[in-house]
Design a protein around this motif. Structure first.
Motif, PDB file in Angstrom:
ATOM      1  N   LYS A  23      -1.049 -21.912  95.909  1.00 46.11           N
ATOM      2  CA  LYS A  23      -0.043 -21.021  95.324  1.00 46.11           C
ATOM      3  C   LYS A  23       0.741 -20.280  96.408  1.00 46.11           C
ATOM      4  O   LYS A  23       1.959 -20.100  96.294  1.00 46.11           O
ATOM      5  CB  LYS A  23      -0.716 -20.031  94.359  1.00 46.11           C
ATOM      6  N   ALA A  24       0.066 -19.881  97.482  1.00 47.84           N
ATOM      7  CA  ALA A  24       0.755 -19.242  98.602  1.00 47.84           C
ATOM      8  C   ALA A  24       1.683 -20.233  99.297  1.00 47.84           C
ATOM      9  O   ALA A  24       2.790 -19.879  99.724  1.00 47.84           O
ATOM     10  CB  ALA A  24      -0.265 -18.688  99.593  1.00 47.84           C
ATOM     11  N   LEU A  25       1.238 -21.490  99.375  1.00 48.62           N
ATOM     12  CA  LEU A  25       2.037 -22.540 100.010  1.00 48.62           C
ATOM     13  C   LEU A  25       3.313 -22.820  99.219  1.00 48.62           C
ATOM     14  O   LEU A  25       4.416 -22.860  99.785  1.00 48.62           O
ATOM     15  CB  LEU A  25       1.194 -23.821 100.111  1.00 48.62           C
ATOM     16  N   ILE A  26       3.190 -22.982  97.914  1.00 42.05           N
ATOM     17  CA  ILE A  26       4.312 -23.410  97.071  1.00 42.05           C
ATOM     18  C   ILE A  26       5.303 -22.273  96.836  1.00 42.05           C
ATOM     19  O   ILE A  26       6.457 -22.500  96.452  1.00 42.05           O
ATOM     20  CB  ILE A  26       3.781 -23.971  95.722  1.00 42.05           C
ATOM     21  N   SER A  27       4.858 -21.026  97.099  1.00 39.52           N
ATOM     22  CA  SER A  27       5.747 -19.871  96.937  1.00 39.52           C
ATOM     23  C   SER A  27       6.290 -19.365  98.272  1.00 39.52           C
ATOM     24  O   SER A  27       6.913 -18.312  98.332  1.00 39.52           O
ATOM     25  CB  SER A  27       5.020 -18.740  96.207  1.00 39.52           C
ATOM     26  N   LYS A  28       6.026 -20.112  99.339  1.00 38.53           N
ATOM     27  CA  LYS A  28       6.541 -19.814 100.679  1.00 38.53           C
ATOM     28  C   LYS A  28       5.944 -18.535 101.266  1.00 38.53           C
ATOM     29  O   LYS A  28       6.543 -17.886 102.107  1.00 38.53           O
ATOM     30  CB  LYS A  28       8.074 -19.708 100.664  1.00 38.53           C
ATOM     31  N   LYS A  29       4.739 -18.187 100.810  1.00 39.00           N
ATOM     32  CA  LYS A  29       4.063 -17.014 101.362  1.00 39.00           C
ATOM     33  C   LYS A  29       3.226 -17.386 102.586  1.00 39.00           C
ATOM     34  O   LYS A  29       2.660 -16.523 103.249  1.00 39.00           O
ATOM     35  CB  LYS A  29       3.180 -16.359 100.301  1.00 39.00           C
ATOM     36  N   THR A  30       3.123 -18.678 102.832  1.00 36.07           N
ATOM     37  CA  THR A  30       2.450 -19.166 104.029  1.00 36.07           C
ATOM     38  C   THR A  30       3.255 -20.332 104.571  1.00 36.07           C
ATOM     39  O   THR A  30       4.040 -20.953 103.843  1.00 36.07           O
ATOM     40  CB  THR A  30       0.998 -19.596 103.701  1.00 36.07           C
ATOM     41  N   ASN A  31       3.078 -20.629 105.850  1.00 34.86           N
ATOM     42  CA  ASN A  31       3.868 -21.668 106.510  1.00 34.86           C
ATOM     43  C   ASN A  31       3.420 -23.053 106.069  1.00 34.86           C
ATOM     44  O   ASN A  31       2.249 -23.420 106.223  1.00 34.86           O
ATOM     45  CB  ASN A  31       3.742 -21.520 108.029  1.00 34.86           C
ATOM     46  N   ALA A  32       4.357 -23.846 105.547  1.00 37.50           N
ATOM     47  CA  ALA A  32       4.020 -25.190 105.052  1.00 37.50           C
ATOM     48  C   ALA A  32       3.897 -26.205 106.173  1.00 37.50           C
ATOM     49  O   ALA A  32       3.326 -27.286 105.971  1.00 37.50           O
ATOM     50  CB  ALA A  32       5.078 -25.647 104.052  1.00 37.50           C
ATOM     51  N   GLY A  33       4.430 -25.898 107.342  1.00 40.41           N
ATOM     52  CA  GLY A  33       4.393 -26.875 108.423  1.00 40.41           C
ATOM     53  C   GLY A  33       5.132 -28.140 108.030  1.00 40.41           C
ATOM     54  O   GLY A  33       6.282 -28.081 107.583  1.00 40.41           O
ATOM     55  N   GLU A  34       4.472 -29.291 108.150  1.00 41.05           N
ATOM     56  CA  GLU A  34       5.107 -30.572 107.823  1.00 41.05           C
ATOM     57  C   GLU A  34       4.955 -30.954 106.358  1.00 41.05           C
ATOM     58  O   GLU A  34       5.477 -31.977 105.923  1.00 41.05           O
ATOM     59  CB  GLU A  34       4.521 -31.684 108.694  1.00 41.05           C
ATOM     60  N   ILE A  35       4.253 -30.150 105.571  1.00 40.19           N
ATOM     61  CA  ILE A  35       4.045 -30.489 104.161  1.00 40.19           C
ATOM     62  C   ILE A  35       5.356 -30.327 103.398  1.00 40.19           C
ATOM     63  O   ILE A  35       6.066 -29.335 103.547  1.00 40.19           O
ATOM     64  CB  ILE A  35       2.957 -29.610 103.531  1.00 40.19           C
ATOM     65  N   ASN A  36       5.672 -31.329 102.582  1.00 38.90           N
ATOM     66  CA  ASN A  36       6.881 -31.295 101.763  1.00 38.90           C
ATOM     67  C   ASN A  36       6.521 -30.723 100.395  1.00 38.90           C
ATOM     68  O   ASN A  36       5.757 -31.332  99.645  1.00 38.90           O
ATOM     69  CB  ASN A  36       7.472 -32.701 101.624  1.00 38.90           C
ATOM     70  N   CYS A  37       7.062 -29.551 100.089  1.00 41.03           N
ATOM     71  CA  CYS A  37       6.694 -28.833  98.862  1.00 41.03           C
ATOM     72  C   CYS A  37       7.694 -29.016  97.727  1.00 41.03           C
ATOM     73  O   CYS A  37       7.586 -28.331  96.700  1.00 41.03           O
ATOM     74  CB  CYS A  37       6.535 -27.347  99.165  1.00 41.03           C
ATOM     75  N   ILE A  38       8.656 -29.918  97.882  1.00 39.55           N
ATOM     76  CA  ILE A  38       9.624 -30.154  96.803  1.00 39.55           C
ATOM     77  C   ILE A  38       8.880 -30.541  95.524  1.00 39.55           C
ATOM     78  O   ILE A  38       7.982 -31.383  95.540  1.00 39.55           O
ATOM     79  CB  ILE A  38      10.619 -31.261  97.196  1.00 39.55           C
ATOM     80  N   ASN A  39       9.246 -29.904  94.417  1.00 42.51           N
ATOM     81  CA  ASN A  39       8.569 -30.179  93.145  1.00 42.51           C
ATOM     82  C   ASN A  39       9.543 -29.942  91.996  1.00 42.51           C
ATOM     83  O   ASN A  39      10.603 -29.346  92.179  1.00 42.51           O
ATOM     84  CB  ASN A  39       7.336 -29.286  93.000  1.00 42.51           C
ATOM     85  N   THR A  40       9.168 -30.422  90.817  1.00 43.76           N
ATOM     86  CA  THR A  40      10.032 -30.277  89.644  1.00 43.76           C
ATOM     87  C   THR A  40       9.449 -29.342  88.592  1.00 43.76           C
ATOM     88  O   THR A  40      10.089 -29.079  87.579  1.00 43.76           O
ATOM     89  CB  THR A  40      10.263 -31.650  88.964  1.00 43.76           C
ATOM     90  N   THR A  41       8.231 -28.827  88.809  1.00 47.90           N
ATOM     91  CA  THR A  41       7.508 -28.173  87.711  1.00 47.90           C
ATOM     92  C   THR A  41       7.141 -26.716  87.933  1.00 47.90           C
ATOM     93  O   THR A  41       6.812 -26.023  86.969  1.00 47.90           O
ATOM     94  CB  THR A  41       6.214 -28.942  87.395  1.00 47.90           C
ATOM     95  N   VAL A  42       7.122 -26.248  89.176  1.00 51.52           N
ATOM     96  CA  VAL A  42       6.660 -24.877  89.435  1.00 51.52           C
ATOM     97  C   VAL A  42       7.850 -23.937  89.334  1.00 51.52           C
ATOM     98  O   VAL A  42       8.676 -23.845  90.239  1.00 51.52           O
ATOM     99  CB  VAL A  42       5.978 -24.763  90.810  1.00 51.52           C
ATOM    100  N   SER A  43       7.948 -23.213  88.226  1.00 52.47           N
ATOM    101  CA  SER A  43       9.174 -22.496  87.867  1.00 52.47           C
ATOM    102  C   SER A  43       9.579 -21.442  88.890  1.00 52.47           C
ATOM    103  O   SER A  43      10.769 -21.220  89.122  1.00 52.47           O
ATOM    104  CB  SER A  43       9.017 -21.845  86.494  1.00 52.47           C
ATOM    105  N   ASP A  44       8.605 -20.772  89.522  1.00 56.64           N
ATOM    106  CA  ASP A  44       8.947 -19.693  90.444  1.00 56.64           C
ATOM    107  C   ASP A  44       8.890 -20.125  91.913  1.00 56.64           C
ATOM    108  O   ASP A  44       8.886 -19.297  92.812  1.00 56.64           O
ATOM    109  CB  ASP A  44       8.028 -18.495  90.222  1.00 56.64           C
ATOM    110  N   SER A  45       8.857 -21.439  92.151  1.00 57.37           N
ATOM    111  CA  SER A  45       8.782 -21.933  93.525  1.00 57.37           C
ATOM    112  C   SER A  45      10.171 -22.093  94.121  1.00 57.37           C
ATOM    113  O   SER A  45      11.054 -22.698  93.506  1.00 57.37           O
ATOM    114  CB  SER A  45       8.061 -23.281  93.566  1.00 57.37           C
ATOM    115  N   PRO A  46      10.395 -21.591  95.340  1.00 53.55           N
ATOM    116  CA  PRO A  46      11.693 -21.800  96.002  1.00 53.55           C
ATOM    117  C   PRO A  46      11.942 -23.257  96.375  1.00 53.55           C
ATOM    118  O   PRO A  46      13.055 -23.631  96.726  1.00 53.55           O
ATOM    119  CB  PRO A  46      11.603 -20.915  97.249  1.00 53.55           C
ATOM    120  N   PHE A  47      10.911 -24.073  96.279  1.00 51.72           N
ATOM    121  CA  PHE A  47      11.035 -25.498  96.595  1.00 51.72           C
ATOM    122  C   PHE A  47      11.395 -26.338  95.379  1.00 51.72           C
ATOM    123  O   PHE A  47      11.540 -27.558  95.475  1.00 51.72           O
ATOM    124  CB  PHE A  47       9.717 -26.035  97.180  1.00 51.72           C
ATOM    125  N   ARG A  48      11.517 -25.715  94.217  1.00 55.20           N
ATOM    126  CA  ARG A  48      11.754 -26.479  92.987  1.00 55.20           C
ATOM    127  C   ARG A  48      13.120 -27.166  93.046  1.00 55.20           C
ATOM    128  O   ARG A  48      14.118 -26.576  93.471  1.00 55.20           O
ATOM    129  CB  ARG A  48      11.690 -25.579  91.767  1.00 55.20           C
TER     130      ARG A  48
END
Length: 235
Positions: free
Chosen positions: A194-219
């Motif tokens: 949850k910290a990763l998908i909400s940009k509260k921690t560094n994702a590094g090389e992980i690609n967090c693009i998603n279609t379902t997490v409504s409050d994610s900046p990666f949506r």
């Protein structure tokens, strides 16, 4: 992650069906995190048969919406996370298909230390298994499937040896932790995700693009996701 939160039933994605050798995994660095076969030194990766086992000895996969944070040192193992979703070993009777999503009951966990990283292996059973009601904790596996837990330790200890690597090590003196411990471990990796998908921690090389997490900046939009799918080669 949850199939039934009240009952602690989780979804799991099957990456590698039992008895097969191709090392498929969630490709966390690719957009939308598809299942792909691992490549090492330009070659598709396969796990060797470690006598007397043939390929993986369970349906092997991962619980979605979990992440073993490499920036977090586990208080139990003293090692950081392996930067992947948490792994599961489904001991049910059915040989599942690659990419199949199953509902699982958590029974316990083994703490593998893989090249200095914490790599939890959560023992689960498919809730659709006809014997699922008989399995509620790790001791039930020891009682009803004698030798299976010992074989699991043996497999994880030796599976990299044919590639010229040393035997893997374990925390807790190779002992399995029980259901409650395992569930809390899964839930903690969900918090890291949850910290990763909400940009509260560094994702590094992980690609967090998603279609379902409504409050994610990666949506992203369904259209953008469809473009990603169309841009890659067919199955």
């Amino acid at each position: 992650m949850y199939a039934d939160e009240a009952q602690n039933i989780f979804h799991a994605i099957v990456e590698v069906p039992r008895w097969t050798n191709a090392k498929l995994e969630i490709a966390t660095k690719d957009p939308l995190n598809p299942l792909k076969q691992d490549v090492k030194k330009g070659n598709l990766r396969y796990v060797a048969n470690v006598f007397p086992h043939k390929g993986y000895i369970w349906n092997y996969g991962a619980i979605p919406q979990t992440w073993e944070d490499p920036n977090h040192k586990d208080s139990n193992t003293g090692c950081s996370g392996d930067n992947d979703p948490i792994d599961i070993c489904d001991i049910g009777n059915k040989v599942c298909s690659r990419g199949e999503v199953i509902r699982v009951k958590v029974l316990g966990t083994l703490a593998l230390i893989d090249e200095g990283e914490t790599d939890w292996k959560v023992i689960v059973i498919n809730t659709a298994d006809p014997e699922a009601s008989d399995f509620n904790n790790i001791d039930d596996v020891r009682r009803l499937k004698p030798g299976y837990l010992e074989a699991t330790v043996d497999w994880f200890k030796r599976y990299k040896v044919p590639d010229g690597k040393p035997e893997n090590q374990f925390a807790f003196n190779e002992e399995f932790k029980d259901r409650d411990f395992a569930i809390e471990t899964v839930k903690s990796t969900h918090e890291f995700w949850k910290a990763l998908i909400s940009k509260k921690t560094n994702a590094g090389e992980i690609n967090c693009i998603n279609t379902t997490v409504s409050d994610s900046p990666f949506r992203c939009s369904p259209g953008d996701a469809e473009d990603v799918v169309k841009s890659v080669s067919p199955l």
